[in-house]
Design a protein around this motif. Structure first.
Motif, PDB file in Angstrom:
ATOM      1  N   THR A 265      16.020  -9.202  89.676  1.00 54.64           N
ATOM      2  CA  THR A 265      16.668  -8.179  90.502  1.00 54.64           C
ATOM      3  C   THR A 265      16.139  -6.797  90.168  1.00 54.64           C
ATOM      4  OG1 THR A 265      18.661  -9.555  90.487  1.00 54.64           O
ATOM      5  CG2 THR A 265      18.902  -7.300  91.282  1.00 54.64           C
ATOM      6  N   PHE A 266      15.912  -6.538  88.901  1.00 58.45           N
ATOM      7  CA  PHE A 266      15.421  -5.237  88.445  1.00 58.45           C
ATOM      8  C   PHE A 266      14.084  -4.890  89.097  1.00 58.45           C
ATOM      9  CE2 PHE A 266      12.932  -2.855  85.141  1.00 58.45           C
ATOM     10  CZ  PHE A 266      13.687  -1.683  85.141  1.00 58.45           C
TER      11      PHE A 266
ATOM     12  N   HIS B 152      28.463  -6.548  82.600  1.00 56.20           N
ATOM     13  CA  HIS B 152      27.911  -6.872  83.910  1.00 56.20           C
ATOM     14  C   HIS B 152      27.877  -8.369  84.178  1.00 56.20           C
ATOM     15  CE1 HIS B 152      26.722  -2.648  83.549  1.00 56.20           C
ATOM     16  NE2 HIS B 152      26.758  -2.659  84.852  1.00 56.20           N
TER      17      HIS B 152
ATOM     18  N   GLN C 288      24.873  -1.067  90.055  1.00 61.64           N
ATOM     19  CA  GLN C 288      25.137  -1.356  88.644  1.00 61.64           C
ATOM     20  C   GLN C 288      24.224  -0.480  87.777  1.00 61.64           C
ATOM     21  OE1 GLN C 288      25.644  -5.546  87.588  1.00 61.64           O
ATOM     22  NE2 GLN C 288      25.766  -6.088  89.744  1.00 61.64           N
TER      23      GLN C 288
ATOM     24  N   ALA D  59      18.644 -11.107  86.048  1.00 64.60           N
ATOM     25  CA  ALA D  59      18.721  -9.640  86.086  1.00 64.60           C
ATOM     26  C   ALA D  59      17.323  -9.033  86.142  1.00 64.60           C
ATOM     27  CB  ALA D  59      19.477  -9.117  84.874  1.00 64.60           C
TER      28      ALA D  59
ATOM     29  N   LEU E 267      23.066 -10.057  92.182  1.00 66.32           N
ATOM     30  CA  LEU E 267      22.315 -10.980  91.337  1.00 66.32           C
ATOM     31  C   LEU E 267      22.552 -12.411  91.789  1.00 66.32           C
ATOM     32  CD1 LEU E 267      22.373  -8.371  89.528  1.00 66.32           C
ATOM     33  CD2 LEU E 267      22.384  -9.913  87.562  1.00 66.32           C
TER      34      LEU E 267
ATOM     35  N   TYR F 157      20.992  -1.348  85.163  1.00 66.60           N
ATOM     36  CA  TYR F 157      19.650  -0.861  85.485  1.00 66.60           C
ATOM     37  C   TYR F 157      19.087  -0.039  84.331  1.00 66.60           C
ATOM     38  CZ  TYR F 157      15.709   1.204  87.923  1.00 66.60           C
ATOM     39  OH  TYR F 157      14.436   1.589  88.271  1.00 66.60           O
TER      40      TYR F 157
ATOM     41  N   LEU G 211      20.106  -2.242  92.640  1.00 71.40           N
ATOM     42  CA  LEU G 211      20.673  -2.433  91.305  1.00 71.40           C
ATOM     43  C   LEU G 211      21.042  -1.085  90.686  1.00 71.40           C
ATOM     44  CD1 LEU G 211      21.340  -4.502  89.078  1.00 71.40           C
ATOM     45  CD2 LEU G 211      19.044  -4.124  88.163  1.00 71.40           C
TER      46      LEU G 211
END
Length: 257
Positions: free
Chosen positions: A226-227, A192, A238, A223, A208, A242, A234
């Motif tokens: 974003t999570f 990723h 992706q 990350a 991201l 995640y 996410l």
């Protein structure tokens, strides 16, 4: 007695440890929309973690900033969201949180010709040091907490670095349960990371923050932001990343929204 000492004394009282004042809950509800989205059981767990955090972490205001309960609890609550399901006390190596009113000056070192080191002053919103210190700009802490959809949260970012550094290195690889978990982590994050690099090369808007392409440590911190702030996007775009973060944090923020 400082505000931090008063809070610390309160949380050291075992009978009061899990009893939050209404005004403290109001601070979190006003400043942390994410707190309002947590399931009730996680809200209670977060309050317990905040108590542990405040007992063991020294807070200090810098450049004339006078600390109050709202500031301390806003920082502690965001930090402890990351540690909700981590075993033991949150951030066991953390010693100090320094709060500035706004962006602060730091010294950045870069490699120059012939191995020389060039120092320059830069403006920062946050820093995490491996000696157990986190430095934050209060206005960025507050604004990042209140906007839970932009994928930018300086408190999540810097405390992700603290989790990352528990093994002694801020290298994008936090403490994991076994060798198999490390191998999976390396494979997933490498894959990723390449996605982010490719999006940057093509000038394509990335989910991201492009700052995550700086190094593996910054990728993990970005990350993490974003999570917790764009979990549904996410998970859709992706899912492998995640799932890996979900396994690490033992949380499913996509289900909170």
């Amino acid at each position: 007695m400082t505000i931090w000492n008063k809070l610390k004394e309160f949380f050291e009282d075992e009978e009061a440890e899990f009893v939050f004042k209404d005004e403290w809950v109001a601070y979190m509800e006003n400043n942390l929309p994410l707190y309002r989205k947590l399931p009730d059981i996680l809200r209670l767990e977060l309050q317990r973690k905040i108590g542990q955090f405040v007992r063991t972490t020294f807070f200090e205001g810098c450049n004339g900033l006078e600390l109050d309960d709202e500031m301390i609890l806003t920082v502690a609550a965001q930090a402890c969201i990351l540690a909700l399901k981590q075993e033991g006390p949150p951030f066991p190596q953390l010693k100090t949180v320094l709060l500035y009113p706004t962006a602060f000056t730091s010294i950045a070192e870069t490699a120059g010709p012939g191995g020389t080191v060039i120092e320059r002053e830069v403006k920062c919103l946050g820093e995490s040091w491996e000696n157990g210190t986190v430095i934050l700009a209060w206005d960025s802490v507050r604004n990042g907490a209140r906007n839970i959809f932009d994928g930018h949260n300086v408190t999540f970012h810097e405390f992700a670095h603290q989790l990352d550094s528990l093994d002694g290195d801020t290298d994008g690889v936090p403490l994991l349960p076994d060798e198999a978990a490390y191998q999976t982590w390396a494979n997933v994050l490498a894959e990723h990371c390449e996605v982010l690099f490719d999006e940057i090369r093509r000038g394509k808007k990335s989910l991201l923050d492009p700052y995550g392409a700086t190094n593996p440590g910054e990728y993990f911190a970005v990350a993490t932001e974003t999570f917790f702030e764009k979990p549904r996007q996410l998970k859709k775009k992706q899912p492998g990343l995640y799932e890996e973060l979900q396994n690490f944090y033992k949380l499913d923020p996509a289900s909170w929204f």
